[in-house]
Structure formats: structure tokens, C-alpha cells
Design an enzyme around this catalytic site. Structure first.
Site, PDB file in Angstrom:
ATOM      1  N   ASP A   1       3.256  20.066   8.279  1.00 46.12           N
ATOM      2  CA  ASP A   1       3.232  18.812   9.027  1.00 46.12           C
ATOM      3  C   ASP A   1       4.650  18.505   9.502  1.00 46.12           C
ATOM      4  O   ASP A   1       5.589  19.256   9.234  1.00 46.12           O
ATOM      5  CB  ASP A   1       2.614  17.686   8.194  1.00 46.12           C
ATOM      6  CG  ASP A   1       3.407  17.390   6.937  1.00 46.12           C
ATOM      7  OD1 ASP A   1       4.541  17.881   6.809  1.00 46.12           O
ATOM      8  OD2 ASP A   1       2.894  16.660   6.072  1.00 46.12           O
TER       9      ASP A   1
ATOM     10  N   ASP B   1      -7.347  19.094   6.202  1.00 45.59           N
ATOM     11  CA  ASP B   1      -6.508  19.208   5.007  1.00 45.59           C
ATOM     12  C   ASP B   1      -6.690  17.930   4.232  1.00 45.59           C
ATOM     13  O   ASP B   1      -6.950  16.872   4.813  1.00 45.59           O
ATOM     14  CB  ASP B   1      -5.029  19.360   5.364  1.00 45.59           C
ATOM     15  CG  ASP B   1      -4.388  18.011   5.646  1.00 45.59           C
ATOM     16  OD1 ASP B   1      -3.788  17.430   4.719  1.00 45.59           O
ATOM     17  OD2 ASP B   1      -4.504  17.509   6.780  1.00 45.59           O
TER      18      ASP B   1
END
Lengths: 376, 376
Positions: free
Chosen positions: B93, B267
């Protein structure tokens, strides 16, 4: 597999012996190191990993299991082997040592010891008979008598009183021992640092007759030399055809020195506890992975380890995970330490069989002395 | 293995798709669930276990890694794949979400965000360019743009401001993206609960052009219906030939509902975090192993699980270990949950390919509704 408990010495080298204990749950190669599975788990390890790293037998703690989840419950669930999914030999201690070190409000008398749980304060009693009953319920292959272990240093009077009480408890333990086929009962030599008390304890226990003999009350803070002297004093008084188990020992160097004096079995929390705190044992000595010098160290922990965690990752990675408090670090460093302990035992067994234990010990100590920089 | 990043849809069933993402580190079968490896470790799991349970890709957190051990250090040590011994695809991320949720004393402006580490208070800056640089240093296969994720509910003005800022940051991210062969850059659709803002965000990101499109700012406490509406609104505006990634989602039911609306990647910390706290996901719904009714339950957690920990031990054993705070319970329940999530994804992929996703979802939900007693 045989239903009989037996022990045979295959080879001797000086005072050291190598052999095998046979139990209904399989063989234990000696000298043996028993990983400690306190609460029915070797902390941070699956049982199949413990096995794969070389353990033939684990130790579990009666004190912890009687408090939670309870011996009767484990028996109902099929016994400790099934409960913890470890189908190999198990030794249980008597609970006495943890009562002394963990429980609150102990009251010890001839009958046994009354104590409060360190978890919830509930009241419990442990007698020689109840210790036997609990270990029978758990289904341990090797059961230990209840004994009183005094803290060192202590007066000769205290050492003698505890040794005499432990002898009487040994007799009561043997009388209460429910000898299921193949299960064994070990007694425990006490006597503090007093050589003649130790010898008396050993002789009287041998007269009663047990499947194996443990040496208790050592590795409680005394110098290594005291421990080694005690073992040297005792060995001639213990039957050669019975296993000798040194309780709660120890560091790799302790194991080497004690097995070379005739000890067959060891247990210790050191490899598992140290692993959970960032310390690893290697052929090149100990590493404390909290040390900043590992932050950029791309070397593996030990390229010759039988634990893949020691080979397939950098020291920098494990340092990062130790510093971050990550569970994987505890898992991996525990595995690396158990691998080291088991490989050390395997090396000693091979060396004794080949009559070259002295050379083996010299090689091992040279590796420790050279230190990790030798791999750089 | 190809050096190109690519995505191909193999089959569709309604709005759902199944396919594969190709990266230089291997294939990702979609729909895919990415276990979260925050600090370069999926907590309590060896990477080879994560792989064996079915993961093709893991997510790691830029925020945590830039603070410790540092992106430059990981690059020096060979990159994140080598560092964590995960030779398969990795998505990182941007760090923005954790800056908002964890860091102290944030200051956000057009340039980026300045913040203090939650660990040691040290000062750091994250800009779209630095987020790209860090992810490049880590060597992530899929890198995410820096965005601003507002908390829901929020005003339309706040949602629009953050969405516009995220669009400008998307452009800067693309300009800064160092496109090593096969590496991909995903942008993130924002816009809060405002449908037309979401659509505007999607359209403008598609005009800029990215390798994949994430939907951010959901699973932050809003009702599931809001999340599903947003996905339904957005799907027609996202290119069919690019992966769609719903960030931070979710529970098994969320995954099923969202993949049936065209989401390809997920996720979530839920399976790993829940496992560390005694909660497991099974074909028969969730079990909280702290519950006293499991104390004598000799049944396995789920005899059909692909995780051996769910088959080879009793619920009573795991309850005992959960109650005792044992690490092995965290390891085992994490593995059981990841196995369940991955098996759910595998089942969905097979069902989509066979054109029977509706039946599959009905079967899954029937299992949850029947509950564990159906196994009794």
C-alpha cells in the site's frame, strides 16, 4: 512396538553412555534432550516441527496441567498424547517444583503440599499419591515421584530433612504407581550440596528400586562445578542399566559436561525461552538478535543449522522481527534453538558410539570460542 | 516467467470474473485474497505456510516498513521478496491509510503528509513521489498511489476535496512511478458515499490510465449495503481488462458479495487478527474458542479444512491453548482462517468458471446458517 519399558546402553566412552529407552510410544535415543511443553504445548512450535528437529520425547508439567485444563479432563479427551497430538514418548514431572516456584500460600507437611493456583487462587493439594494419579490420568510414559526441592544454598539440616521426606515420598509414590504396561516411574535424588546426603539418597532409592533415577535440586543457581561434582559423586552409586536424568539442565555447555559424566536425559526451558526473547544458540556461540550490529547483517544465522529458519533468512530480518515483537521471530528462533540442542545431542551420541567424545567436545567448544565472525 | 504485468479474464458469471494476473514473481489467480504481512511477516505464519494454504500474493504496509527497518535498508538487503523470503507477488500500500489511522501529529497539505512515527515520535514525510520511491525500493510487484482516505460519514465537501486531492496525487504518482519491468501501479477511487463523486473519480483515473483500480475508503464502518451499492455503481466505469481491488475488505460474506459484483482482489487483517484472538472461520460459521462450551468438545474445528490444525486436534485443545495465551493457538487459528479464506476464493474461482457462482454462494451461506451443530 514393545509394551515394555526398557533401557539399553549401546556404547560407553569414559563415563558417557549412548543407548535407547524403549516405551510403548516409541524409542528415546540417549543422551536425550527433552523440549519442555509446559501447558501441553512446546511454546510456539507445532508438535510435528518438534519431532522433525529431532526430539524423541517431550516433558510436560503436571502443575500446569492439573490447574488447566485439568488431568481428569485430559483423560476424558483421550490422554495427553492425543490431546497435544504428540504420539511419541512423554515424561511428566510431579508438579512439586512448580508448586515451590509458582504457587501462592504453600503449606508443606508429611502428607504433601497444599497450595493456591497462581492463576485463580483456587486451592489444590498435591500428595505423592495424587501426583501419581494425575500422571496416570495424563498417560505419561515416564512419571516422576513427588519430591521436595530446597533452594540452594541451604543448611545441612534443611537439605537432610527434604532428602528424607523425598525418600518417604518415593516409597509412597512407588506404592501408588499404577503400572500400566510400559509406563515407568523415576525417583529423584536430593540432598543439596552435601555429598554424603546425595549418596545416601541414591543408595536408598536404588534399594527401593525404580525404572530410572533423576538428579534434582541442581541448576538452581549454584556454580557449574558444584553440579559436575555432584554428578561425579553420584554416578557410581546409580545402576548402570537405568537411565539417569538431570532435571532442568541446561545451557549447551552444561549438557556436554554432564553427558560426558554419564547423564542420559535432560530437560530445560532455555532453548525455547531464549528463542522467544531474541537469543539463539549456534555452532559459533550465542547471538542476541536485539543487538544493533545485526541490523544490516545479511548472513543467515547458521548456514549449517537443520532449522531452515537459520538458513533461508538474514540475521537482519530476524533482528527486525524481534525488535517488532513479531510472533514469527519467536517461532523461528525457538526452532533454531531446538535444532541446535538436538543436533548437539545427536553429535554426542555418534561420538560416544565411535569412542571419540573427547574430540567432539573439543570441536564443539572450538566453534563456540571462534565466534560468529569465523563465518564472515 | 513473463517480465510483463498483465491481467486476463478467463470467465465471467454475471458481474463476477475469474482470471489471472501475471507478474515477474508469478501468477495471481483472481478473485484473490491477499493475506496482510504488515511488518514484512504475515503474523504468526512462515511464508511457506501462507503459500501452502493457497495465497498467490501478500500485501505489506509501506507505513510500517518505512519506519522499521526502513525502505533503503530493505533495498540494500535485496528487496522485500528476499527479506521476507516470499518469492511470489507482493502488493504494497502507499502508507497513506496508516498515516491517517496510526501516526501522531499529522499535517496534510497539497504536497503530502508530514507525521510522527507512532513508535518513536520521529518525523517523516510521505508525498506521492516518496510513496512511489519507497515502494520501488521495496520492489513491490503492485504499487499503490498515495491517496487521502476520509472517515465516513463525512460531508460532501470533505469527500470531494479528498477525492480531488487523491486525483492530483494519482497524476503525480504516475509521473513518479519508476516502471521497472513487470511492475504495476494501481490508483485508488475515492469519493466517500457520494455516487457521482465516485464515478467522477473512476472516470478521471481511467483517463490517466493505470494497471489496476482500487476502491478505497470503504469498510470503514459503513453498512455492507453502502459498500455493495458503491461497487455496483463503479463497476461499469472501470475497464473490464484491468484488475479491481477492494481495499481492506473483509469478512467472508463481504468477499462473496463483492466478488459477485466484479471485484478481483481483496486484503484484510480479519483472518489473521481474529485467529490471534481465538476466533475461527469455518464452513459452519464462526467459532469463538474462548467459549466455555468448547472445554470438553472433542470434535476437530473443521474436518474438511485444508489446514491440518483444524483436523488433527480437538476444539478442547485449542480452547485450552487460547485460554492459556499460548503462541501455538495463534499460529494454528491464523492458519485455519487463512485456509478458509483461500478455500473460499478457490471455490468462487471454480464456480465462476463453471457458471454456477449463484449455487456456490447459496451452498456457502447454507453451511454458515446450519452452524457447527450440523457436524455433531
Amino acid at each position: 512396538m514393545s509394551d515394555e519399558f526398557s533401557f539399553s546402553v549401546k556404547a560407553v566412552d569414559g563415563a558417557a553412555r549412548t543407548g535407547a529407552i524403549t516405551t510403548p510410544h516409541g524409542l528415546v535415543r540417549t543422551p536425550a534432550f527433552m523440549p519442555v511443553g509446559t501447558a501441553a504445548t512446546v511454546k510456539a512450535m507445532y508438535p510435528q516441527e518438534v519431532r522433525a528437529l529431532g526430539a524423541d520425547i517431550v516433558l510436560s508439567n503436571t502443575y500446569h496441567l492439573m490447574l488447566a485444563p485439568g488431568a481428569e479432563r485430559i483423560a476424558e479427551l483421550g490422554g495427553l498424547h492425543q490431546f497435544m497430538n504428540w504420539p511419541h514418548p512423554i515424561l511428566t514431572d510431579s508438579g512439586g517444583f512448580q508448586v515451590m516456584s509458582l504457587a501462592k500460600l504453600r503449606k508443606l507437611d508429611e502428607r504433601g503440599v497444599v497450595f493456591q493456583s497462581h492463576i485463580d487462587g483456587s486451592r489444590h493439594e498435591l500428595t505423592p499419591e495424587r501426583a501419581m494419579e494425575i500422571q496416570h490420568l495424563l498417560g505419561a510414559d515416564i512419571q516422576m515421584q513427588l519430591d521436595e526441592c530446597v533452594r540452594l544454598p541451604c543448611s545441612r539440616e534443611d537439605a537432610e530433612r527434604a532428602m528424607r521426606l523425598s525418600l518417604r515420598w518415593a516409597e509412597r509414590s512407588k506404592a501408588a504407581f499404577a503400572a500400566a504396561p510400559g509406563r515407568a516411574l523415576f525417583s529423584i535424588v536430593q540432598g543439596g550440596e552435601e555429598r554424603n546426603l546425595r549418596v545416601q539418597s541414591a543408595r536408598e532409592l536404588v534399594d527401593i528400586g525404580f525404572d530410572g533415577y533423576a538428579i534434582g535440586g541442581l541448576a538452581v543457581g549454584e556454580p557449574q562445578a558444584t553440579m559436575l561434582e555432584t554428578i561425579e559423586t553420584l554416578a557410581p552409586h546409580l545402576p548402570a542399566d537405568r537411565p539417569r536424568y538431570l532435571m532442568g539442565v541446561g545451557a549447551p555447555d552444561d549438557l556436554i559436561e554432564c553427558l560426558s559424566r554419564g547423564v542420559d536425559m535432560f530437560d530445560c526451558v532455555m532453548p525455547t525461552r531464549a528463542g522467544r526473547h531474541g537469543m539463539v544458540f549456534t555452532r559459533r556461540g550465542r547471538l542476541n538478535l536485539r543487538n544493533a550490529r545485526f541490523a544490516d547483517d545479511r548472513r543467515p544465522i547458521d548456514p549449517m543449522s537443520s532449522a531452515s529458519a537459520a538458513r533461508d533468512y538474514s540475521r537482519a530480518y530476524w533482528r527486525h522481527l524481534v525488535k517488532s515483537g513479531e510472533i514469527l521471530a519467536m517461532m523461528a528462533l525457538t526452532a533454531i534453538n531446538l535444532a541446535y540442542y538436538q543436533d548437539l545431542m545427536a553429535g554426542a551420541r555418534t561420538a560416544i558410539a565411535a569412542g571419540r567424545l573427547g574430540d567432539f567436545i573439543a570441536e564443539v567448544k572450538t566453534g563456540w570460542a571462534e565466534g560468529e565472525q569465523a563465518d564472515a
